[in-house]
Design a protein around this motif. Structure first.
Motif, PDB file in Angstrom:
ATOM      1  N   VAL A   1     -13.368 -35.814 -21.835  1.00 50.52           N
ATOM      2  CA  VAL A   1     -12.752 -34.891 -20.876  1.00 50.52           C
ATOM      3  C   VAL A   1     -12.161 -33.700 -21.622  1.00 50.52           C
ATOM      4  N   LYS A   2     -12.372 -32.526 -21.053  1.00 50.96           N
ATOM      5  CA  LYS A   2     -11.849 -31.291 -21.633  1.00 50.96           C
ATOM      6  C   LYS A   2     -10.963 -30.591 -20.604  1.00 50.96           C
ATOM      7  N   ARG A   3     -10.229 -29.618 -21.094  1.00 47.66           N
ATOM      8  CA  ARG A   3      -9.328 -28.866 -20.211  1.00 47.66           C
ATOM      9  C   ARG A   3     -10.067 -28.251 -19.033  1.00 47.66           C
ATOM     10  N   VAL A   4     -11.288 -27.800 -19.245  1.00 48.42           N
ATOM     11  CA  VAL A   4     -12.057 -27.182 -18.164  1.00 48.42           C
ATOM     12  C   VAL A   4     -12.248 -28.151 -16.998  1.00 48.42           C
ATOM     13  N   ASP A   5     -12.256 -29.443 -17.267  1.00 45.17           N
ATOM     14  CA  ASP A   5     -12.417 -30.428 -16.196  1.00 45.17           C
ATOM     15  C   ASP A   5     -11.221 -30.440 -15.248  1.00 45.17           C
ATOM     16  N   TYR A   6     -10.074 -29.987 -15.718  1.00 43.57           N
ATOM     17  CA  TYR A   6      -8.887 -29.899 -14.872  1.00 43.57           C
ATOM     18  C   TYR A   6      -9.023 -28.795 -13.828  1.00 43.57           C
ATOM     19  N   LEU A   7      -9.981 -27.884 -14.024  1.00 42.92           N
ATOM     20  CA  LEU A   7     -10.230 -26.828 -13.042  1.00 42.92           C
ATOM     21  C   LEU A   7     -11.042 -27.353 -11.856  1.00 42.92           C
ATOM     22  N   LEU A   8     -11.531 -28.594 -11.978  1.00 44.45           N
ATOM     23  CA  LEU A   8     -12.329 -29.254 -10.951  1.00 44.45           C
ATOM     24  C   LEU A   8     -13.581 -28.429 -10.657  1.00 44.45           C
ATOM     25  N   LYS A   9     -13.734 -27.907  -9.467  1.00 40.28           N
ATOM     26  CA  LYS A   9     -14.946 -27.149  -9.127  1.00 40.28           C
ATOM     27  C   LYS A   9     -14.760 -25.646  -9.313  1.00 40.28           C
ATOM     28  N   LYS A  10     -13.605 -25.221  -9.791  1.00 41.03           N
ATOM     29  CA  LYS A  10     -13.327 -23.787  -9.966  1.00 41.03           C
ATOM     30  C   LYS A  10     -13.509 -23.405 -11.430  1.00 41.03           C
ATOM     31  N   THR A  11     -14.762 -23.364 -11.872  1.00 37.34           N
ATOM     32  CA  THR A  11     -15.046 -23.114 -13.292  1.00 37.34           C
ATOM     33  C   THR A  11     -15.625 -21.735 -13.578  1.00 37.34           C
ATOM     34  N   PHE A  12     -15.750 -20.892 -12.560  1.00 38.39           N
ATOM     35  CA  PHE A  12     -16.285 -19.554 -12.798  1.00 38.39           C
ATOM     36  C   PHE A  12     -15.166 -18.574 -13.086  1.00 38.39           C
ATOM     37  N   PHE A  13     -15.366 -17.789 -14.136  1.00 38.46           N
ATOM     38  CA  PHE A  13     -14.444 -16.740 -14.513  1.00 38.46           C
ATOM     39  C   PHE A  13     -14.508 -15.653 -13.453  1.00 38.46           C
ATOM     40  N   ASN A  14     -13.391 -15.426 -12.756  1.00 42.01           N
ATOM     41  CA  ASN A  14     -13.356 -14.430 -11.688  1.00 42.01           C
ATOM     42  C   ASN A  14     -12.390 -13.286 -11.976  1.00 42.01           C
ATOM     43  N   GLY A  15     -12.053 -13.120 -13.243  1.00 43.25           N
ATOM     44  CA  GLY A  15     -11.263 -11.965 -13.617  1.00 43.25           C
ATOM     45  C   GLY A  15      -9.877 -12.293 -14.121  1.00 43.25           C
ATOM     46  N   LEU A  16      -9.144 -11.221 -14.373  1.00 42.69           N
ATOM     47  CA  LEU A  16      -7.777 -11.307 -14.877  1.00 42.69           C
ATOM     48  C   LEU A  16      -6.935 -10.304 -14.103  1.00 42.69           C
ATOM     49  N   THR A  17      -5.692 -10.661 -13.825  1.00 40.65           N
ATOM     50  CA  THR A  17      -4.764  -9.728 -13.194  1.00 40.65           C
ATOM     51  C   THR A  17      -3.481  -9.701 -14.000  1.00 40.65           C
ATOM     52  N   TRP A  18      -2.801  -8.582 -13.942  1.00 36.15           N
ATOM     53  CA  TRP A  18      -1.551  -8.432 -14.682  1.00 36.15           C
ATOM     54  C   TRP A  18      -0.441  -9.247 -14.043  1.00 36.15           C
ATOM     55  N   MET A  19       0.409  -9.787 -14.897  1.00 38.43           N
ATOM     56  CA  MET A  19       1.628 -10.479 -14.476  1.00 38.43           C
ATOM     57  C   MET A  19       2.795  -9.740 -15.144  1.00 38.43           C
ATOM     58  N   ASP A  20       4.013 -10.091 -14.766  1.00 37.87           N
ATOM     59  CA  ASP A  20       5.168  -9.496 -15.429  1.00 37.87           C
ATOM     60  C   ASP A  20       5.246  -9.992 -16.865  1.00 37.87           C
ATOM     61  N   PRO A  21       5.588  -9.097 -17.799  1.00 31.45           N
ATOM     62  CA  PRO A  21       5.742  -9.525 -19.200  1.00 31.45           C
ATOM     63  C   PRO A  21       6.916 -10.504 -19.334  1.00 31.45           C
TER      64      PRO A  21
END
Length: 172
Positions: A131-151
């Motif tokens: 098991v790898k960390r990616v398995d914790y994403l379940l079925k959401k494994t596609f990279f859909n971008g990045l958004t800014w958060m507060d520093p």
């Protein structure tokens, strides 16, 4: 429009243009990941906040995929995508597994089974890595971008967006 299935054993990068997929060029991979270019970033994913990804130009965290790549004084598109993939392809520990509820264990185990069965030519090898960390994403494994958060603490932060299928977006 970058697309990548983060569950894939090898980092596969492509961009969508007029309904077709093309591999990313060296120039696209070498481009700064942010405007203005930055030397330090932290990427977090709400689904797996326990595993933030920290990138620093001066640190040992940036390992280029291409040995011929020139040294850069900023975090590149390649750095970001490679760091995300490398983080998600990390095996989990027994302690991390023990923190899951029974329902979460079942969901992650199903995701793990889906992942190794999806790579028929390498199924035995992928299965043996566990098991790898990616398995914790379940079925959401596609990279859909990045958004800014507060520093936080002076470090710029990005939120990793994942989904069950690829979407069209610009990296940053």
């Amino acid at each position: 429009h970058v697309q990548s299935d983060l569950s894939s054993y090898h980092l596969a990068l492509s961009r969508a243009e007029r309904g077709r997929l093309y591999g990313l060029s060296s120039a696209e991979l070498d481009a700064p990941a942010t405007q203005p270019p930055m030397t330090r970033l932290k990427i977090v994913c709400e689904t797996i906040p326990q595993w933030p990804i920290e990138l620093s130009v001066s640190g040992m965290t940036l390992t280029p995929l291409r040995p011929e790549r020139p040294a850069m004084n900023y975090i590149s598109v390649e750095d970001v995508l490679y760091a995300i993939h490398r983080c998600l392809q990390t095996g989990i520990t027994q302690d991390e597994w023990c923190k899951l509820s029974r329902e979460q264990e079942d969901d992650v185990a199903r995701a793990y089974t889906r992942r190794y069965k999806a790579f028929a030519p390498m199924e035995r090898r992928v299965k043996s890595e566990g098991v790898k960390r990616v398995d914790y994403l379940l079925k959401k494994t596609f990279f859909n971008g990045l958004t800014w958060m507060d520093p936080v603490g002076g470090v710029e932060r990005l939120k990793l967006l994942v989904g069950p299928k690829p979407t069209n977006f610009h990296l940053l």
